[in-house]
Design a protein around this motif. Structure first.
Motif, mmCIF file in Angstrom:
data_model
loop_
_atom_site.group_PDB
_atom_site.id
_atom_site.type_symbol
_atom_site.label_atom_id
_atom_site.label_comp_id
_atom_site.label_asym_id
_atom_site.label_seq_id
_atom_site.Cartn_x
_atom_site.Cartn_y
_atom_site.Cartn_z
ATOM 1 N N ARG A 15 14.005 -30.342 21.114
ATOM 2 C CA ARG A 15 14.160 -29.393 22.224
ATOM 3 C C ARG A 15 15.628 -29.284 22.592
ATOM 4 N NH1 ARG A 15 9.939 -32.324 23.512
ATOM 5 N NH2 ARG A 15 10.920 -33.618 25.069
ATOM 6 N N GLY A 16 15.962 -28.222 23.258
ATOM 7 C CA GLY A 16 17.339 -27.976 23.674
ATOM 8 C C GLY A 16 17.901 -29.044 24.581
ATOM 9 N N GLU A 17 17.043 -29.671 25.402
ATOM 10 C CA GLU A 17 17.530 -30.711 26.307
ATOM 11 C C GLU A 17 18.092 -31.900 25.543
ATOM 12 O OE1 GLU A 17 14.527 -29.321 26.518
ATOM 13 O OE2 GLU A 17 14.467 -28.326 28.458
ATOM 14 N N ALA A 18 17.720 -32.044 24.272
ATOM 15 C CA ALA A 18 18.207 -33.149 23.447
ATOM 16 C C ALA A 18 19.411 -32.718 22.599
ATOM 17 C CB ALA A 18 17.085 -33.652 22.534
ATOM 18 N N ALA A 19 20.050 -31.604 22.964
ATOM 19 C CA ALA A 19 21.118 -31.036 22.132
ATOM 20 C C ALA A 19 22.457 -31.753 22.267
ATOM 21 C CB ALA A 19 21.293 -29.551 22.450
ATOM 22 N N SER A 20 22.679 -32.462 23.357
ATOM 23 C CA SER A 20 23.979 -33.113 23.517
ATOM 24 C C SER A 20 24.105 -34.288 22.559
ATOM 25 C CB SER A 20 24.181 -33.591 24.953
ATOM 26 O OG SER A 20 23.425 -34.753 25.184
ATOM 27 N N ALA A 21 25.334 -34.618 22.225
ATOM 28 C CA ALA A 21 25.580 -35.769 21.345
ATOM 29 C C ALA A 21 25.054 -37.044 21.977
ATOM 30 C CB ALA A 21 27.071 -35.883 21.042
ATOM 31 N N ASP A 22 25.053 -37.121 23.311
ATOM 32 C CA ASP A 22 24.559 -38.305 24.011
ATOM 33 C C ASP A 22 23.055 -38.515 23.815
ATOM 34 O OD1 ASP A 22 27.052 -38.873 25.000
ATOM 35 O OD2 ASP A 22 26.668 -38.031 26.980
ATOM 36 N N ALA A 23 22.332 -37.450 23.424
ATOM 37 C CA ALA A 23 20.886 -37.575 23.272
ATOM 38 C C ALA A 23 20.505 -38.428 22.072
ATOM 39 C CB ALA A 23 20.251 -36.191 23.154
ATOM 40 N N LEU A 24 21.385 -38.513 21.072
ATOM 41 C CA LEU A 24 21.083 -39.351 19.912
ATOM 42 C C LEU A 24 21.124 -40.817 20.315
ATOM 43 C CD1 LEU A 24 23.143 -37.616 17.085
ATOM 44 C CD2 LEU A 24 20.690 -37.473 17.521
ATOM 45 N N PRO A 25 20.275 -41.654 19.700
ATOM 46 C CA PRO A 25 20.361 -43.088 19.992
ATOM 47 C C PRO A 25 21.780 -43.576 19.752
ATOM 48 C CG PRO A 25 18.401 -42.604 18.713
ATOM 49 C CD PRO A 25 19.214 -41.340 18.746
ATOM 50 N N HIS A 26 22.250 -44.450 20.641
ATOM 51 C CA HIS A 26 23.651 -44.864 20.599
ATOM 52 C C HIS A 26 23.770 -46.345 20.963
ATOM 53 C CE1 HIS A 26 27.982 -44.609 21.127
ATOM 54 N NE2 HIS A 26 27.837 -45.204 22.287
ATOM 55 N N TYR A 27 24.586 -47.074 20.190
ATOM 56 C CA TYR A 27 24.862 -48.479 20.499
ATOM 57 C C TYR A 27 25.991 -48.519 21.526
ATOM 58 C CZ TYR A 27 22.019 -49.474 16.425
ATOM 59 O OH TYR A 27 20.973 -49.535 15.525
ATOM 60 N N ALA A 28 25.750 -49.134 22.669
ATOM 61 C CA ALA A 28 26.716 -49.133 23.768
ATOM 62 C C ALA A 28 27.927 -50.012 23.488
ATOM 63 C CB ALA A 28 26.042 -49.562 25.065
ATOM 64 N N THR A 29 27.751 -51.074 22.701
ATOM 65 C CA THR A 29 28.865 -51.969 22.387
ATOM 66 C C THR A 29 28.810 -52.333 20.914
ATOM 67 O OG1 THR A 29 27.676 -54.036 22.802
ATOM 68 C CG2 THR A 29 28.767 -52.988 24.716
ATOM 69 N N GLU A 30 29.891 -52.896 20.414
ATOM 70 C CA GLU A 30 29.953 -53.322 19.014
ATOM 71 C C GLU A 30 28.903 -54.365 18.678
ATOM 72 O OE1 GLU A 30 31.808 -52.494 16.176
ATOM 73 O OE2 GLU A 30 32.198 -50.711 17.385
ATOM 74 N N GLY A 31 28.577 -55.227 19.629
ATOM 75 C CA GLY A 31 27.624 -56.299 19.374
ATOM 76 C C GLY A 31 26.193 -55.980 19.744
ATOM 77 N N ALA A 32 25.924 -54.761 20.191
ATOM 78 C CA ALA A 32 24.581 -54.402 20.639
ATOM 79 C C ALA A 32 23.598 -54.382 19.469
ATOM 80 C CB ALA A 32 24.593 -53.040 21.329
ATOM 81 N N ALA A 33 22.440 -54.991 19.657
ATOM 82 C CA ALA A 33 21.378 -54.961 18.651
ATOM 83 C C ALA A 33 20.521 -53.710 18.790
ATOM 84 C CB ALA A 33 20.505 -56.206 18.774
ATOM 85 N N GLY A 34 20.409 -53.197 20.013
ATOM 86 C CA GLY A 34 19.566 -52.039 20.280
ATOM 87 C C GLY A 34 20.384 -50.805 20.595
ATOM 88 N N ALA A 35 19.897 -49.666 20.126
ATOM 89 C CA ALA A 35 20.507 -48.367 20.428
ATOM 90 C C ALA A 35 19.742 -47.741 21.594
ATOM 91 C CB ALA A 35 20.452 -47.449 19.204
ATOM 92 N N ASP A 36 20.478 -47.253 22.591
ATOM 93 C CA ASP A 36 19.841 -46.671 23.775
ATOM 94 C C ASP A 36 19.072 -45.406 23.434
ATOM 95 O OD1 ASP A 36 20.750 -48.570 25.612
ATOM 96 O OD2 ASP A 36 22.663 -47.537 25.843
ATOM 97 N N LEU A 37 17.861 -45.307 24.001
ATOM 98 C CA LEU A 37 17.050 -44.091 23.941
ATOM 99 C C LEU A 37 17.096 -43.447 25.314
ATOM 100 C CD1 LEU A 37 13.904 -45.421 22.020
ATOM 101 C CD2 LEU A 37 15.747 -43.993 21.111
ATOM 102 N N ARG A 38 17.204 -42.109 25.342
ATOM 103 C CA ARG A 38 17.333 -41.382 26.608
ATOM 104 C C ARG A 38 16.132 -40.471 26.865
ATOM 105 N NH1 ARG A 38 22.604 -41.418 28.684
ATOM 106 N NH2 ARG A 38 24.085 -42.477 27.317
ATOM 107 N N ALA A 39 15.851 -40.277 28.135
ATOM 108 C CA ALA A 39 14.793 -39.350 28.540
ATOM 109 C C ALA A 39 15.229 -37.921 28.230
ATOM 110 C CB ALA A 39 14.507 -39.493 30.034
ATOM 111 N N CYS A 40 14.286 -37.110 27.791
ATOM 112 C CA CYS A 40 14.551 -35.699 27.525
ATOM 113 C C CYS A 40 13.600 -34.877 28.395
ATOM 114 C CB CYS A 40 14.337 -35.391 26.049
ATOM 115 S SG CYS A 40 14.691 -33.667 25.626
ATOM 116 N N LEU A 41 14.124 -34.438 29.531
ATOM 117 C CA LEU A 41 13.343 -33.676 30.496
ATOM 118 C C LEU A 41 14.028 -32.339 30.734
ATOM 119 C CD1 LEU A 41 12.774 -36.587 33.037
ATOM 120 C CD2 LEU A 41 11.167 -35.762 31.322
ATOM 121 N N PRO A 42 13.275 -31.319 31.169
ATOM 122 C CA PRO A 42 13.927 -30.053 31.491
ATOM 123 C C PRO A 42 15.045 -30.265 32.510
ATOM 124 C CG PRO A 42 11.548 -29.802 31.447
ATOM 125 C CD PRO A 42 11.834 -31.277 31.335
ATOM 126 N N GLU A 43 16.171 -29.625 32.266
ATOM 127 C CA GLU A 43 17.344 -29.767 33.145
ATOM 128 C C GLU A 43 16.954 -29.483 34.590
ATOM 129 O OE1 GLU A 43 20.636 -31.424 33.480
ATOM 130 O OE2 GLU A 43 20.110 -30.933 31.418
#
Length: 157
Positions: A15-43
């Motif tokens: 969906r369009g709400e997931a269009a930003s680069a931030d919407a992709l799973p992302h590791y917050a730090t170099e040592g992070a084991a998990g990649a953050d998942l974000r909510a995708c809701l209508p703006e």
């Protein structure tokens, strides 16, 4: 110290709400084991999770987990510690043959309603190899010192 192993995971925005680069799973730090998942809701819209409530929160993403791996959906410790919000079926599993939207089943164990907005970090994704068992029927099992004791049978500490 060696770098962690990596795998390539294809991600599809649904969906369009997931269009930003931030919407992709992302590791917050170099040592992070998990990649953050974000909510995708209508703006401009929010989900309110009341105390004791649960909801399947969309991420707006589908993933192609490589064969031989699973994607585990785990709680974010900050949400659990500060608000009592956690992943109900932790860890949730996304199998390698699933291609639907990744949903995060959240539960509010806190005392206050919890607001979820588009782009909020709601869980983390970790990847693990899968081992499949071959089950053989047996008439007996080997004896152990623990035996059939369970649920606290090994002591209080």
């Amino acid at each position: 110290m060696s770098a962690p192993a990596t795998i390539r995971v294809l991600v599809r925005r649904l969906r369009g709400e997931a269009a930003s680069a931030d919407a992709l799973p992302h590791y917050a730090t170099e040592g992070a084991a998990g990649a953050d998942l974000r909510a995708c809701l209508p703006e401009g819209e929010a989900m309110i999770l009341p105390p004791g409530g649960r909801a399947a929160v969309p991420t707006g993403l589908a993933v192609a987990v490589p064969e031989g791996f699973e994607m585990q959906v785990r709680p974010r410790s900050g949400l659990a510690a500060r608000h009592g919000v956690t992943v109900l079926n932790a860890p949730g599993t996304v199998d390698s043959d699933y291609r639907g939207e990744v949903m995060v089943l959240l539960v509010n164990l806190g005392d206050e309603p919890f607001e979820i907005r588009n782009g909020d970090r709601i869980a983390q994704a970790l990847f693990a190899p899968v081992t499949r068992a071959i089950f053989d029927l047996a008439d007996t099992l080997d004896e152990t010192s623990r035996g059939a004791g369970g649920f606290g049978s090994t002591g209080r500490r």
